[in-house]
Design a protein around this motif. Structure first.
Motif, PDB file in Angstrom:
ATOM      1  N   GLY A  95       0.815  -1.209   0.000  1.00 37.03           N
ATOM      2  CA  GLY A  95       0.000   0.000   0.000  1.00 37.03           C
ATOM      3  C   GLY A  95       0.851   1.262   0.000  1.00 37.03           C
ATOM      4  O   GLY A  95       2.023   1.244   0.386  1.00 37.03           O
ATOM      5  N   TYR A  96       0.241   2.370  -0.412  1.00 38.03           N
ATOM      6  CA  TYR A  96       0.975   3.620  -0.573  1.00 38.03           C
ATOM      7  C   TYR A  96       0.199   4.796  -0.001  1.00 38.03           C
ATOM      8  O   TYR A  96      -0.993   4.931  -0.231  1.00 38.03           O
ATOM      9  CB  TYR A  96       1.239   3.866  -2.062  1.00 38.03           C
ATOM     10  N   VAL A  97       0.877   5.637   0.792  1.00 39.97           N
ATOM     11  CA  VAL A  97       0.380   6.868   1.423  1.00 39.97           C
ATOM     12  C   VAL A  97      -0.534   6.568   2.619  1.00 39.97           C
ATOM     13  O   VAL A  97      -0.329   7.082   3.710  1.00 39.97           O
ATOM     14  CB  VAL A  97      -0.313   7.817   0.431  1.00 39.97           C
ATOM     15  N   SER A  98      -1.573   5.749   2.426  1.00 42.78           N
ATOM     16  CA  SER A  98      -2.464   5.377   3.526  1.00 42.78           C
ATOM     17  C   SER A  98      -2.256   3.914   3.892  1.00 42.78           C
ATOM     18  O   SER A  98      -1.691   3.139   3.114  1.00 42.78           O
ATOM     19  CB  SER A  98      -3.924   5.582   3.125  1.00 42.78           C
TER      20      SER A  98
ATOM     21  N   SER B 262      -4.683  -1.690   4.196  1.00 42.25           N
ATOM     22  CA  SER B 262      -5.043  -3.061   4.559  1.00 42.25           C
ATOM     23  C   SER B 262      -6.542  -3.295   4.442  1.00 42.25           C
ATOM     24  O   SER B 262      -6.991  -4.432   4.266  1.00 42.25           O
ATOM     25  CB  SER B 262      -4.571  -3.373   5.982  1.00 42.25           C
ATOM     26  N   ASP B 263      -7.335  -2.215   4.535  1.00 39.16           N
ATOM     27  CA  ASP B 263      -8.781  -2.372   4.419  1.00 39.16           C
ATOM     28  C   ASP B 263      -9.216  -2.769   3.015  1.00 39.16           C
ATOM     29  O   ASP B 263     -10.355  -3.185   2.797  1.00 39.16           O
ATOM     30  CB  ASP B 263      -9.506  -1.093   4.850  1.00 39.16           C
ATOM     31  N   LEU B 264      -8.309  -2.669   2.040  1.00 41.83           N
ATOM     32  CA  LEU B 264      -8.630  -3.115   0.680  1.00 41.83           C
ATOM     33  C   LEU B 264      -8.481  -4.626   0.530  1.00 41.83           C
ATOM     34  O   LEU B 264      -8.843  -5.185  -0.490  1.00 41.83           O
ATOM     35  CB  LEU B 264      -7.718  -2.410  -0.335  1.00 41.83           C
ATOM     36  N   GLY B 265      -7.945  -5.259   1.550  1.00 37.98           N
ATOM     37  CA  GLY B 265      -7.792  -6.710   1.528  1.00 37.98           C
ATOM     38  C   GLY B 265      -6.582  -7.138   2.331  1.00 37.98           C
ATOM     39  O   GLY B 265      -5.452  -6.987   1.876  1.00 37.98           O
TER      40      GLY B 265
END
Length: 315
Positions: free
Chosen positions: A232-235, A238-241
């Motif tokens: 992931g980048y910037v944020s 993990s909530d994306l999967g």
């Protein structure tokens, strides 16, 4: 008796609320310009949260304008902020630095802050996240989890320091890893980014670092469909999967806003170009996926801790 007790409790709550406020000092009112929107859930949203932090912490009025991209729009917005007695303006992106430099002398009572540019006037400052170390730790994680020994980066520009860091971290973790790089040349071109992802997947890449906050979400969504991994980048993404996003390289823009506002309030905000890193509390690594083994997670936490303390990356 009950009435007196209510008044006492109300006074305590009021004093408690006020005690959390920071002396606003030189700070009068604060403005923010964003090139797109505050509702993008990534970069623009982080800037807006930073603005709200300032409003809450310093008890000052704040204003923002969206879709401000060219010099004419910037100058018009600054003129409006001036009418409202704003004396600290954030341009939430690199596109503001040049115009801020050009108009700064016209507005000597305003301090102009931008990102990733070159601030040349005494009342202009450019902020930069030192992305090299976060990229290094992201690269280590990607290399550790790759089974094809091929990992990829979809970035916006080759100058992004996290790109070099990612490659170095991947090579540190696994000297035999192959890192493939693709560039969109545009922070928001999701269609091009997804097309570049297809090319990486054709080359058997199984972990991808989409290093552009305007396109990382659609890229990660497609990676999830393919059952592969992303950084992931910037944020914290993990909530994306949680089984897709191995970890995230996080830039806390909202915290940086508070730091800058405090410096300005105290009269210590420097002009020129300023850099911020893990040690400043504005860069961190996100949660690890349960797919990442505990032994590696412990190693990473030791490395991050050492970097915060010494500034030294593993060699």
């Amino acid at each position: 008796m009950i009435k007196k007790l209510f008044i006492i409790i109300a006074c305590i709550l009021l004093l408690s609320s006020c005690s959390n406020r920071v002396d606003k000092g030189k700070l009068n009112k604060v403005g923010m310009l964003v090139p797109e929107t505050i509702n993008d859930q990534v970069w623009g949203t982080k800037g807006y949260k930073g603005l709200l932090n300032i409003q809450n912490d310093f008890d000052v009025d704040v204003y923002y304008k969206e879709g401000i991209e060219n010099a004419s729009a910037i100058e018009h917005a600054v003129s409006e902020f001036k009418q409202k007695n704003v004396n600290l303006i954030f341009g939430h992106g690199f596109e503001y630095a040049d115009t801020f430099n050009k108009i700064a002398k016209k507005y000597p009572t305003i301090h102009f802050v931008s990102f990733n540019g070159d601030a040349t006037q005494k009342n202009t400052t450019s902020l930069r996240f030192e992305g090299h170390a976060m990229g290094f730790f992201g690269g280590m994680t990607a290399a550790h989890m790759s089974t094809t020994k091929k990992i990829g980066i979809i970035a916006t520009h080759s100058w992004q320091p996290e790109i070099k860091g990612f490659v170095e971290g991947a090579k540190y973790e696994d000297p035999n890893i192959t890192v493939l790089l693709k560039y969109t040349d545009n922070w928001d071109d999701g269609q091009k980014a997804v097309g570049l992802l297809d090319k990486l997947l054709d080359e058997e890449v199984d972990v991808v670092y989409p290093a552009g906050d305007g396109f990382n979400v659609p890229v990660i969504e497609k990676i999830k469909e393919k059952g592969l991994y992303a950084i992931g980048y910037v944020s914290d993404q993990s909530d994306l999967g949680k089984n897709t996003v191995l970890t995230s390289t996080i830039q806390q823009a909202s915290k940086l806003y508070d730091i800058v506002a405090k410096k300005y309030a105290e009269g210590t905000l420097q002009s020129g170009n300023l850099s911020f890193d893990f040690q400043d509390g504005v860069i961190e690594m996100g949660k690890f996926s349960p797919r990442v083994d505990e032994k590696f997670q412990r190693k990473m936490k030791r490395f991050v801790k050492k970097y915060k303390e010494t500034g030294d990356l593993p060699k």
